[in-house]
Design a protein around this motif. Structure first.
Motif, mmCIF file in Angstrom:
data_model
loop_
_atom_site.group_PDB
_atom_site.id
_atom_site.type_symbol
_atom_site.label_atom_id
_atom_site.label_comp_id
_atom_site.label_asym_id
_atom_site.label_seq_id
_atom_site.Cartn_x
_atom_site.Cartn_y
_atom_site.Cartn_z
ATOM 1 N N THR A 1 0.850 -1.187 0.000
ATOM 2 C CA THR A 1 0.000 0.000 0.000
ATOM 3 C C THR A 1 0.886 1.237 0.000
ATOM 4 O OG1 THR A 1 -1.606 -1.279 1.251
ATOM 5 C CG2 THR A 1 -1.960 1.093 1.185
ATOM 6 N N ARG A 2 0.749 2.051 -1.058
ATOM 7 C CA ARG A 2 1.630 3.210 -1.194
ATOM 8 C C ARG A 2 0.935 4.550 -0.973
ATOM 9 N NH1 ARG A 2 6.690 2.459 -3.712
ATOM 10 N NH2 ARG A 2 7.417 0.447 -2.997
ATOM 11 N N TYR A 3 -0.377 4.581 -1.186
ATOM 12 C CA TYR A 3 -1.096 5.842 -1.087
ATOM 13 C C TYR A 3 -2.090 5.800 0.064
ATOM 14 C CZ TYR A 3 0.844 6.841 -5.674
ATOM 15 O OH TYR A 3 1.697 7.069 -6.709
ATOM 16 N N ILE A 4 -2.796 6.897 0.245
ATOM 17 C CA ILE A 4 -3.906 6.933 1.200
ATOM 18 C C ILE A 4 -5.118 6.426 0.423
ATOM 19 C CG2 ILE A 4 -5.306 8.418 2.686
ATOM 20 C CD1 ILE A 4 -2.930 10.427 2.697
ATOM 21 N N ASN A 5 -5.580 5.224 0.762
ATOM 22 C CA ASN A 5 -6.655 4.587 -0.013
ATOM 23 C C ASN A 5 -7.975 4.654 0.738
ATOM 24 O OD1 ASN A 5 -5.040 3.297 -2.244
ATOM 25 N ND2 ASN A 5 -3.989 2.523 -0.432
ATOM 26 N N PHE A 6 -8.994 5.117 0.050
ATOM 27 C CA PHE A 6 -10.311 5.257 0.675
ATOM 28 C C PHE A 6 -11.274 4.179 0.180
ATOM 29 C CE2 PHE A 6 -8.428 9.415 1.015
ATOM 30 C CZ PHE A 6 -8.835 9.848 2.266
ATOM 31 N N TYR A 7 -11.988 3.570 1.127
ATOM 32 C CA TYR A 7 -13.018 2.576 0.806
ATOM 33 C C TYR A 7 -14.323 3.033 1.430
ATOM 34 C CZ TYR A 7 -8.992 -0.134 -0.486
ATOM 35 O OH TYR A 7 -7.828 -0.535 -1.090
ATOM 36 N N ASP A 8 -15.342 3.020 0.608
ATOM 37 C CA ASP A 8 -16.648 3.503 1.036
ATOM 38 C C ASP A 8 -17.492 2.305 1.477
ATOM 39 O OD1 ASP A 8 -18.917 5.827 -0.034
ATOM 40 O OD2 ASP A 8 -19.547 3.744 0.212
ATOM 41 N N ILE A 9 -17.996 2.378 2.707
ATOM 42 C CA ILE A 9 -18.798 1.276 3.244
ATOM 43 C C ILE A 9 -20.204 1.794 3.538
ATOM 44 C CG2 ILE A 9 -18.884 -0.539 5.041
ATOM 45 C CD1 ILE A 9 -16.147 -0.432 3.544
ATOM 46 N N ALA A 10 -21.197 1.221 2.874
ATOM 47 C CA ALA A 10 -22.587 1.572 3.194
ATOM 48 C C ALA A 10 -23.139 0.435 4.043
ATOM 49 C CB ALA A 10 -23.402 1.732 1.922
ATOM 50 N N TYR A 11 -23.758 0.779 5.156
ATOM 51 C CA TYR A 11 -24.252 -0.257 6.061
ATOM 52 C C TYR A 11 -25.633 0.117 6.579
ATOM 53 C CZ TYR A 11 -22.827 2.924 9.797
ATOM 54 O OH TYR A 11 -22.702 4.012 10.617
ATOM 55 N N ARG B 1 -32.691 1.678 7.514
ATOM 56 C CA ARG B 1 -31.821 2.859 7.468
ATOM 57 C C ARG B 1 -30.546 2.532 6.724
ATOM 58 N NH1 ARG B 1 -30.245 5.389 12.514
ATOM 59 N NH2 ARG B 1 -30.306 3.368 13.549
ATOM 60 N N LYS B 2 -29.867 3.569 6.265
ATOM 61 C CA LYS B 2 -28.616 3.374 5.546
ATOM 62 C C LYS B 2 -27.633 4.463 5.975
ATOM 63 C CE LYS B 2 -26.778 3.412 0.888
ATOM 64 N NZ LYS B 2 -27.030 3.476 -0.541
ATOM 65 N N ALA B 3 -26.400 4.062 6.268
ATOM 66 C CA ALA B 3 -25.401 5.055 6.670
ATOM 67 C C ALA B 3 -24.082 4.707 5.993
ATOM 68 C CB ALA B 3 -25.255 5.047 8.188
ATOM 69 N N LYS B 4 -23.152 5.654 6.049
ATOM 70 C CA LYS B 4 -21.867 5.435 5.378
ATOM 71 C C LYS B 4 -20.697 5.715 6.295
ATOM 72 C CE LYS B 4 -22.711 5.843 0.554
ATOM 73 N NZ LYS B 4 -21.942 5.882 -0.630
ATOM 74 N N MET B 5 -19.621 5.013 6.040
ATOM 75 C CA MET B 5 -18.358 5.318 6.701
ATOM 76 C C MET B 5 -17.256 5.035 5.684
ATOM 77 S SD MET B 5 -17.598 2.006 9.113
ATOM 78 C CE MET B 5 -19.203 1.796 9.821
ATOM 79 N N LEU B 6 -16.067 5.508 5.997
ATOM 80 C CA LEU B 6 -14.940 5.232 5.102
ATOM 81 C C LEU B 6 -13.868 4.478 5.864
ATOM 82 C CD1 LEU B 6 -14.835 8.822 3.647
ATOM 83 C CD2 LEU B 6 -15.226 6.806 2.229
#
Ligand code: GTP
Ligand code: MG
Length: 218
Positions: free
Chosen positions: A60-70, A76-81
């Motif tokens: 892992t070389r960069y700042i990697n973002f993953y989007d999690i919808a739960y 209900r639906k919410a998000k976090m990274l």
């Protein structure tokens, strides 16, 4: 924990290239190279190849973002990274590259307002190394909420795990119950990790200190 979707969003080379995602809460993975940060994301989301993992440290070389919808509750639906950061302590990367990364990590941890929790991963097979302890103390100093996770416990016996948890607790001045013993291989500690993440979402985000009193890591 019901995950609706999990997807890769973007890789940013440094803090200033990170999108702001409207303050969506971020869960950040830190730890030595090869400790299992990317595998942790795959295990928590039950997606085999969401975050790229490798036997070769420094993947892992960069700042990697993953989007999690739960789904936090009925209908209900919410998000976090999840934010996957490059590992520290990989000697085979040039000094210049290491320095650059340390600077990027420091800037991100110090200034990023959306960080809800830092998950610090430590290899269960060894006592915390100097740079693990230094990182932990620096995160405390920065006022970040930190959850320590011991990784790869499938490689140890039950007794050895208990011993290593106690050792880690002593080294970081924590209680043994504050540490999560984890395996991405068989998902041990996955439920506990989700409970901790959901708890962190209820907690107020720690306010970050002004850049004037910046103290570098190490
Ligand atoms: P960098 O991106 O290089 O900093 O590494 P990382 O911390 O993201 O580690 P990664 O998830 O890529 O895992 C490194 C290696 O360890 C891979 O070969 C994984 O399959 C293995 N690994 C990760 N977690 C576990 C675990 O819980 N148990 C076992 N047995 N192997 C694991
Ligand atoms: Mg990785």
């Amino acid at each position: 924990m019901k995950i609706l979707t999990a997807s890769y969003v973007i890789s940013a080379p440094s803090l200033k290239e990170c999108p702001d995602f409207q303050g969506c809460p971020e869960f950040v993975l830190v730890g030595r190279s090869n400790v299992g940060k990317s595998s942790f994301i795959n295990s928590l989301t039950l997606r085999k190849n969401l975050a790229r993992t490798s036997n070769t440290p420094g993947k892992t070389r960069y700042i990697n973002f993953y989007d999690i919808a739960y789904a936090p509750g009925e209908g209900r639906k919410a998000k976090m990274l999840f934010v996957d950061l490059p590992g520290y302590g990989y000697a085979k990367i040039s000094k210049t590259e290491q320095e650059k990364w340390r600077h990027n990590l420091e800037a991100y941890i110090t200034k990023r307002e959306s960080i809800q929790l830092v998950v610090q991963m430590i290899d269960a097979r060894h006592a915390p190394q100097d740079n693990d302890i230094q990182m932990y103390e620096w995160l405390q100093y920065r006022g970040r909420a930190v959850q320590v996770v011991l990784t790869k416990i499938d490689k140890l016996s039950r007794n050895e795990v208990a011993k290593q948890v106690a050792l880690c607790a002593r080294a970081l001045d924590l209680r043994t119950e504050d540490i999560i013993a984890f395996s991405a291989e068989n998902n041990t500690g996955r439920d506990k990790s989700w409970v901790r993440i959901l708890k962190a979402l209820q907690e107020e985000r720690p306010s970050i200190q002004s850049p004037e009193d910046e103290e570098p890591l190490g």
